[in-house]
Design a protein around this motif. Structure first.
Motif, PDB file in Angstrom:
ATOM      1  N   GLY A 127       2.558   8.793   3.348  1.00  0.00           N
ATOM      2  CA  GLY A 127       3.448   9.329   2.818  1.00  0.00           C
ATOM      3  C   GLY A 127       4.659   8.475   2.129  1.00  0.00           C
ATOM      4  N   PHE A 128       4.156   6.916   2.016  1.00  0.00           N
ATOM      5  CA  PHE A 128       5.134   6.079   1.365  1.00  0.00           C
ATOM      6  C   PHE A 128       4.926   6.136   0.068  1.00  0.00           C
ATOM      7  N   TYR A 168       4.658  -4.786  -4.299  1.00  0.00           N
ATOM      8  CA  TYR A 168       5.151  -3.460  -4.306  1.00  0.00           C
ATOM      9  C   TYR A 168       5.925  -3.168  -3.381  1.00  0.00           C
ATOM     10  N   LEU A 169       7.206  -2.648  -3.382  1.00  0.00           N
ATOM     11  CA  LEU A 169       8.248  -2.384  -2.668  1.00  0.00           C
ATOM     12  C   LEU A 169       7.942  -0.845  -2.278  1.00  0.00           C
ATOM     13  N   MET A 170       7.594  -0.559  -0.849  1.00  0.00           N
ATOM     14  CA  MET A 170       7.381   1.032  -0.857  1.00  0.00           C
ATOM     15  C   MET A 170       8.267   1.547   0.193  1.00  0.00           C
ATOM     16  N   GLU A 171       8.440   2.772   0.490  1.00  0.00           N
ATOM     17  CA  GLU A 171       9.670   3.370   1.227  1.00  0.00           C
ATOM     18  C   GLU A 171       8.855   4.857   1.861  1.00  0.00           C
ATOM     19  N   PHE A 172       9.166   5.127   2.794  1.00  0.00           N
ATOM     20  CA  PHE A 172       9.157   6.319   3.423  1.00  0.00           C
ATOM     21  C   PHE A 172      10.294   7.073   4.019  1.00  0.00           C
ATOM     22  N   ILE A 173      10.610   8.160   3.752  1.00  0.00           N
ATOM     23  CA  ILE A 173      11.708   9.021   3.940  1.00  0.00           C
ATOM     24  C   ILE A 173      11.590   9.938   5.250  1.00  0.00           C
TER      25      ILE A 173
END
Length: 163
Positions: A137-138, A157-162
């Motif tokens: 889900g990132f 890469y900068l990745m995020e998960f909310i």
């Protein structure tokens, strides 16, 4: 499989697991000299000790069948409402076993307990781990080239998960 909160006595084990995992994970991506430099900087006893004394920074050893096979290091409240995954490494023989996904789920659980709603991480642009993060889900939200000293940079890469 178990996640065990790391203590000062575990620093040498974390260093050994880091070297074993890095020599496999980054052999095709980074030079041996850069790997050695980064391990010396990021996994020095002083560096890990400072993390272990930071109340927002947590290391957990990952055990499978009573054997340490990796570790995860993350920092709650890295930014407002955000936990940063700094480190998630498994030794080569533990890859593909579902332990990485279990560690990400563990991180999501621990992050939720703090009230943080976002998890961020950096991943090398050539690291296949990006696909694992995406499967959990990132999403990539940016990219950057970071000077890490010694004449080396990380192209990430900068990745995020909310949550």
């Amino acid at each position: 499989m178990k996640f065990i909160q790391a203590k000062t006595d575990d620093i040498a084990l974390i260093q050994q697991l880091a070297r074993t995992s890095w020599e496999s994970a980054y052999a095709e991506i980074l030079s041996k000299e850069q790997i050695d430099y980064m391990l010396a900087e990021m996994y020095s006893t002083a560096e890990i000790s400072s993390h272990l004394t930071n109340p927002n920074y947590h290391y957990f050893l990952i055990e499978n069948n009573e054997k340490p096979v990796g570790f995860i290091g993350f920092e709650h409240h890295y930014e407002p409402g955000t936990t940063k995954l700094h480190r998630l490494y498994l030794i080569p023989e533990a890859k593909g076993s579902g332990l990485g996904k279990a560690a990400i789920n563990f991180l999501k659980e621990k992050t939720g307990e703090t009230g943080n709603k976002r998890i961020i991480l950096n991943v090398n642009k050539n690291n296949s781990a990006r696909k694992i993060y995406e499967s959990q889900g990132f999403k990539v939200y940016d990219e950057g080239v970071f000077d890490i000293g010694g004449g080396y940079v990380m192209d990430d890469y900068l990745m995020e998960f909310i949550l």
